[in-house]
Design an enzyme around this catalytic site. Structure first.
Site, PDB file in Angstrom:
ATOM      1  CE1 TYR A 176      -3.188   3.012   0.838  1.00  0.00           C
ATOM      2  CE2 TYR A 176      -2.136   3.111   2.992  1.00  0.00           C
ATOM      3  CZ  TYR A 176      -2.992   3.651   2.051  1.00  0.00           C
ATOM      4  OH  TYR A 176      -3.652   4.824   2.317  1.00  0.00           O
ATOM      5  CE  LYS A 180      -2.649   6.630  -1.791  1.00  0.00           C
ATOM      6  NZ  LYS A 180      -3.790   7.134  -2.611  1.00  0.00           N
TER       7      LYS A 180
END
Length: 220
Positions: A176, A180
Site C-alpha cells: 500500500y 501510494k
C-alpha cells in the site's frame, strides 16, 4: 441517500426535498481510474465533463496493505496517472487534489517535512525506483504464472509476495505505502503546469461533530 449520514438533512428539509436537492447537485457517473479516460466510454459525456469540471478530488485507492501487487499498481499508480491525464483535459480546472497517505514515509520517526518525492526516490540506500521496470516485473510474473497454469489462489499469493519483495527492496514496509508513494511520484513528474495538491492523512476516523458525532462507514 439511505445512509444514516443524511438523517439530519432528511429531518430538516424532508425526504422528498432532499431527493430533489441531490438530483440537482449530484450527478453520479460510473467509472474506473485504472482505465484510460477513467473507464468512461461515452465520448459526449467526457466532453461535457472536460468543459464543466473545475475541481477534481481523487480519493480512489486500494488501501489493503497487502493487496496483490498488480492490482495496487493499477489503481494507486496507473490510476493516479489516468486521473491526472483526464484532469489536463478539463479546461476550467483549478485544482486536482490527490489523497495520498502519511504511510508513504515508511517507518521514519520524528518530525517529517512535507516534501514531495522525486521520481525514482526510495527509502532505501543504493536503490533507484523505476516505475516502468516495476510494471515490467509485474507483467513478467503474470506471464510466468500463466505459463505454469497457476490457479487463481496461487496467482494471488504470488503477486502479494512479489509486491512485498519489491516494497522491502526499496524501503517501504508494505504494498500500500509503496504504490501510494509511486502515485505521488507520477503526479509530480507529469503534472507540468497543472495545479496539483497532495495531502497525506494519517488515518480516516469517524465524524467529530457534523452532521453528528461518531459516524463512520466501511470499517474493516
Amino acid at each position: 441517500m439511505m445512509s444514516e449520514l443524511f438523517n439530519v438533512a432528511r429531518e430538516k428539509i424532508g425526504s422528498e426535498n432532499l431527493k430533489s436537492l441531490m438530483e440537482e447537485k449530484v450527478f453520479a457517473i460510473s467509472g474506473d481510474i485504472s482505465y484510460e479516460n477513467l473507464g468512461i466510454k461515452n465520448s459526449k459525456l467526457r466532453e461535457e465533463m472536460h468543459k464543466e469540471i473545475d475541481i477534481i478530488i481523487n480519493s480512489a485507492a486500494v488501501t489493503n496493505f497487502y493487496e496483490r501487487y498488480d492490482i495496487a499498481m493499477n489503481v494507486n499508480v496507473v490510476g493516479a496517472m489516468n486521473v491526472l491525464k483526464f484532469a489536463k483535459s478539463c479546461i476550467k480546472l483549478k485544482m486536482l487534489l490527490h489523497v495520498s497517505t502519511a504511510y508513504v514515509c515508511g517507518k521514519a520517526i520524528g518530525i517529517l517535512p512535507e516534501k514531495p518525492f522525486d521520481m525514482g526516490e526510495t527509502l532505501s540506500e543504493n536503490t533507484y525506483l523505476d516505475i516502468d521496470v516495476e510494471r515490467g516485473v509485474i507483467a513478467n510474473k503474470l506471464k510466468e504464472l500463466e505459463t505454469l497454469n497457476a490457479t487463481p489462489k496461487e496467482v494471488t499469493i504470488a503477486m502479494k509476495e512479489l509486491g512485498m519483495q519489491r516494497a522491502r527492496l526499496h524501503g517501504w514496509p508494505n504494498i500500500y505505502s509503496f504504490t501510494k508513494a509511486m502515485g505521488e511520484m507520477i503526479l509530480g513528474h507529469l503534472k507540468e503546469n497543472s495545479q496539483v495538491v497532495i495531502i497525506r492523512p494519517t488515518i480516516i476516523t469517524s465524524t467529530y461533530k457534523e452532521p453528528f458525532p461518531g459516524w463512520i462507514e466501511g470499517v474493516r
